[in-house]
Design an enzyme around this catalytic site. Structure first.
Site, short mmCIF file in Angstrom:
data_model
loop_
_atom_site.label_atom_id
_atom_site.label_comp_id
_atom_site.label_asym_id
_atom_site.label_seq_id
_atom_site.Cartn_x
_atom_site.Cartn_y
_atom_site.Cartn_z
N PHE A 189 -49.02 19.08 -18.59
CA PHE A 189 -49.82 20.30 -18.66
C PHE A 189 -51.25 20.07 -19.12
CE2 PHE A 189 -45.45 20.73 -20.28
CZ PHE A 189 -44.86 21.25 -19.13
N CYS A 190 -51.81 18.93 -18.72
CA CYS A 190 -53.20 18.60 -19.09
C CYS A 190 -53.39 18.62 -20.60
CB CYS A 190 -54.19 19.54 -18.41
SG CYS A 190 -54.21 19.43 -16.62
N ASN A 191 -52.37 18.19 -21.33
CA ASN A 191 -52.44 18.14 -22.79
C ASN A 191 -51.68 16.90 -23.27
OD1 ASN A 191 -52.38 18.53 -25.58
ND2 ASN A 191 -52.23 20.75 -25.39
#
Length: 832
Positions: free
Chosen positions: A408-410
């Protein structure tokens, strides 16, 4: 208890009562989201879904109105500019702040807003860019810009911020002004954890780590993209310096549009090197000379903004509020669904009593103030092995369940929750795994997880279908539930329910002082103590007509005697008509406004709305506070000024919409709002307070000047207007003055500095610049080129006609003045 019995609406209702916005959610789904029938959409953290009425109303808007490039000055361009300004106010109002405190810079999204800060921040070799490790890729990416310009990146684990805090703020900032930037998410897009909004003040005051250990001036960049999708954000409680947002996460439409909210006190720290169209106050192409626009929004919005997308935002806000009633309701609704799903999924067990899910969360969904509507997890088989997220994703697709998988781009949160070391991350890359692919396990260890997230249109059936899907596809039978854990979570839910805050959204602050009220029922004539008639030896001219225009740009209401209030003639331009986007309508855009003939009836305290073919309706002269509507307090713009206004209700809106053939509303200036003249007239003791007028409290014209223009019109060879010359009274109506006087010489009034009418002294504030509105016949609503052409020809290209006035009321009775037709007028010319 049997799992299927737990997956019932009755069980859910016993656990959480704030669901469905008053019981109308089924109707909302039927009317607004018919396209998702049969679909279980659980990726609202990726993007939420737009209601059908939003797009329908938006299409009607852009099909009815002509929106031009806002950098031009044509009527279509001014409509675009004014609508965009209205949307800026709507954005700030949504976050409980004002244009005095924050500015809105439109961007292509949250990432573009973050990039704008990164490239404009004044990095130095001593500057720190500190960020929470639970941060989005677009935040971590700032370190590349900071490092390239000499700054130092300092990642901070979430627990370090509080654990290393100091009791008192440090005091060396006066000496050291090195700029530092700290960025943290209001809500983690990975786990839904909400970080304290109080961190903003703590960092700015250097009480929290890392600011407490590093001298300098600390600015706060609050990544609000995930938070604002389902939660209110009150910038009075959290005065972060820079707040990036993406609107598709809030509304689902439009996409490709975001904003950077900039605290005005911090705006000066941002510096640009590139400048695009519309951002320069002046520049030279042959010399390195450039002056940026003074307005912070204009300065950073390079080129033409996506104005049609911005206009769509107005319909987005309208639809969201109409459907849900506000962000507090959305927060309660979505948290209840996420909490219920968490309770059952975390209690769900295989037949051998092993848990079905590993859930990645800091707490146990105790409160919507600490947890958003996001649930992140991995499923586990009956042997305790992780089930790869790609397998879950593929199976969910067969059940028409839409969710999200991966990191999740984290990466920081993913590593922290899944226990992936830096070395493992590098080894995974060497094994062929990259962000966004389907390699979900490397050596049996997960590379990511599964995320479900809820939006304001999510239903209990979405939770039910998802839980049944998990039980059917991934649980070894018989399905069982950890009763002890479930009972413990029920107790936590009850505690959360009793500790919830107010149901109301934070009220919008009104910062302006209250204006004095006028008792119009008992007007008295004022004596002008100290105002001597120094021109009594001059010939006294006469006030022949008094007009008030209760509704801006609508027809005149002629009176013979009328009280003077603090803002001019009582109730003059106290109301105005706005279009569906809240932008003021004038005869420049809608000539039929002049056919509306409002009248003020003081004995009954009513404003009457009249027009040919329409039944007469009324609205109260003073607003009643008993009936609360969603349109009660709003912000509009008049002559470039922001004004606080109050909506006058649905009856007036329906009447105006029927007559004008487009969505309209009637609004009036708030009694708690004061608006001062931009320029104080020479000789005025104080700045005048204005109603919804353009420039000044009064407009006065000289009948002799009108007659001269009439003669000029008759002498023009190219003049033809229905083969009939306008009479004097028709011309007077077109110039829409408050006061008409008789004078000896045409345009003599141009040279006056003061005048006394009856017992009231006025200051002349300058000449009135005329626009195409004087070409609108006030009897028929038709538009012609005259008399503007004749006025320009007679005045050598100047199109000024009439003079602005402000009154000077006696100090002992500032609201007791009274004007009467037939009163003498004593002018005083400018000193030679």
């Amino acid at each position: 208890m049997d799992f299927q019995k737990l997956c019932t609406f009755e069980t859910f209702q016993r656990l959480w009562s704030e669901y469905g916005y008053g019981g109308k959610l089924e109707d909302v789904i039927e009317q607004e989201f018919r396209r998702i029938k049969g679909i279980t959409y659980l990726d609202h953290a990726g993007t939420t879904l737009h209601p059908e009425s939003l797009v329908r109303d938006y299409c009607l808007d852009i099909s009815r109105n002509v929106y031009g490039n806002p950098h031009s000055h044509s009527p279509s361009s001014r409509l675009t500019h004014d609508t965009i300004e209205r949307v800026r106010y709507r954005v700030l109002q949504h976050f409980n702040t004002t244009p005095e405190e924050y500015s809105v810079i439109f961007t292509s999204g949250c990432t573009a807003a973050l990039k704008l800060v990164a490239e404009s921040f004044p990095w130095s070799p001593q500057s720190l860019f500190s960020y929470l490790t639970d941060g989005h890729t677009s935040v971590v990416g700032i370190r590349g810009v900071a490092s390239a310009r000499g700054g130092v990146a300092l990642p901070v684990a979430p627990q370090e911020v509080d654990n290393r805090a100091k009791e008192e703020a440090q005091g060396e900032d006066v000496i050291c002004q090195t700029p530092h930037l700290f960025c943290y998410p209001a809500q983690s897009n990975f786990s839904g954890r909400k970080y304290p909004l109080s961190h903003a003040r703590g960092i700015q005051a250097r009480r929290l780590y890392p600011a407490c250990d590093h001298r300098g001036r600390w600015f706060v960049l609050l990544d609000a993209a995930s938070h604002v999708s389902c939660s209110p954000l009150n910038l009075q409680d959290c005065p972060a310096d820079f707040i990036p947002i993406s609107f598709y996460k809030m509304f689902g439409f439009p996409t490709g549009l975001g904003a950077l909210l900039v605290r005005n006190d911090a705006a000066g720290i941002l510096k640009k090197t590139y400048f695009g169209g519309g951002t320069a106050a002046a520049y030279l192409s042959g010399e390195d000379y450039y002056v940026h626009s003074a307005n912070i929004s204009d300065r950073f919005e390079d080129g033409t903004v996506p104005f049609l997308d911005i206009i769509a935002l107005n319909h987005s806000f309208e639809a969201l509020h109409k459907i849900t009633g506000g962000m507090h309701n959305i927060q309660q609704h979505t948290f209840g669904l996420a909490r219920y799903t968490y309770m059952l999924l975390s209690s769900l067990c295989h037949g051998n009593r092993r848990p079905v899910a590993q859930i990645y969360t800091e707490g146990q969904f105790e409160s919507p103030s600490t947890q958003g509507a996001i649930l992140n997890f991995n499923l586990i088989d009956s042997h305790g092995q992780i089930i790869g997220y790609s397998q879950v994703d593929r199976m969910a697709g067969l059940y028409n369940i839409h969710l999200r998988t991966g990191c999740f781009c984290n990466t920081g949160a993913c590593q922290s929750f899944l226990g992936i070391t830096n070395q493992q991350m590098k080894r995974n890359l060497q094994s062929g795994h990259v962000c966004g692919d389907s390699i979900d396990l490397v050596d049996g260890q997960p590379t990511g997880s599964v995320r479900v997230s809820f939006g304001y249109m999510s239903t209990f059936e979405d939770c039910q279908k998802f839980l049944n899907f998990v039980a059917e596809c991934f649980v070894e039978k018989p399905v069982s539930v950890d009763q002890a854990r479930l009972e413990k979570l029920k107790t936590t839910t009850a505690a959360a329910a009793t500790s919830r805050g107010s149901k109301e959204d934070p009220p919008i602050r009104i910062t302006n002082g209250e204006v004095n009220k006028v008792d119009e029922r008992k007007p008295t004539e004022a004596s002008l103590t100290g105002f001597g008639h120094r021109n009594s030896h001059r010939e006294a001219y006469t006030l022949t007509n008094i007009y008030i225009y209760p509704i801006k740009s609508c027809g005149a209401f002629e009176v013979h005697d009328w009280p003077v209030g603090p803002q001019g003639l009582l109730y003059d331009r106290g109301w105005m008509v706005v279009n569906g986007n809240g932008v003021c309508l004038s005869q420049k855009r809608e000539t039929r406004l002049c056919l509306i003939r409002p009248q003020v009836h003081l004995p009954s305290n009513k404003l009457l709305l009249q027009a040919s073919g329409m039944d007469t309706i009324s609205v109260p002269l003073e607003n009643s506070t008993r009936k609360h509507t969603s349109h009660r307090v709003c912000q509009s713009k008049v002559c470039g000024d922001r004004v606080e206004t109050v909506d006058c209700g649905d009856e007036a809106a329906s009447w105006l919409s029927d007559f004008l053939g487009q969505p309209c509303r009637l609004i009036r200036q708030s009694p708690y709002f004061t608006r001062d003249m931009k320029k104080r007239p020479s000789g005025a003791a104080t700045s005048a307070s204005l109603s919804l007028v353009n420039e000044a409290q009064y407009l006065m014209i000289n009948r002799a000047s009108v007659e001269l223009i009439q003669k000029q019109m008759s002498s023009r060879q190219d003049y033809s207007e229905g083969d009939q010359l306008l009479d004097t009274q028709n011309l007077i109506r077109r110039f829409r003055a408050n006061l008409v006087i008789t004078g000896v010489e045409p345009f003599e009034e141009d040279n006056w500095s003061h005048l006394i009418i009856g017992n009231t002294r006025f200051v002349v504030g300058g000449q009135c610049g005329r626009c195409q509105m004087v070409g609108v016949d006030q009897q028929t609503g038709t538009r012609t080129k005259e008399p503007l052409m004749s006025l320009s020809a007679h005045r050598g290209g100047r199109v000024t006609f009439g003079v602005y006035l402000t009154h000077q009321l006696p100090q002992e009775s500032p609201t007791a003045a009274f004007l009467s037709a037939g009163s003498p007028v004593h002018p005083e010319p400018h000193s030679p």
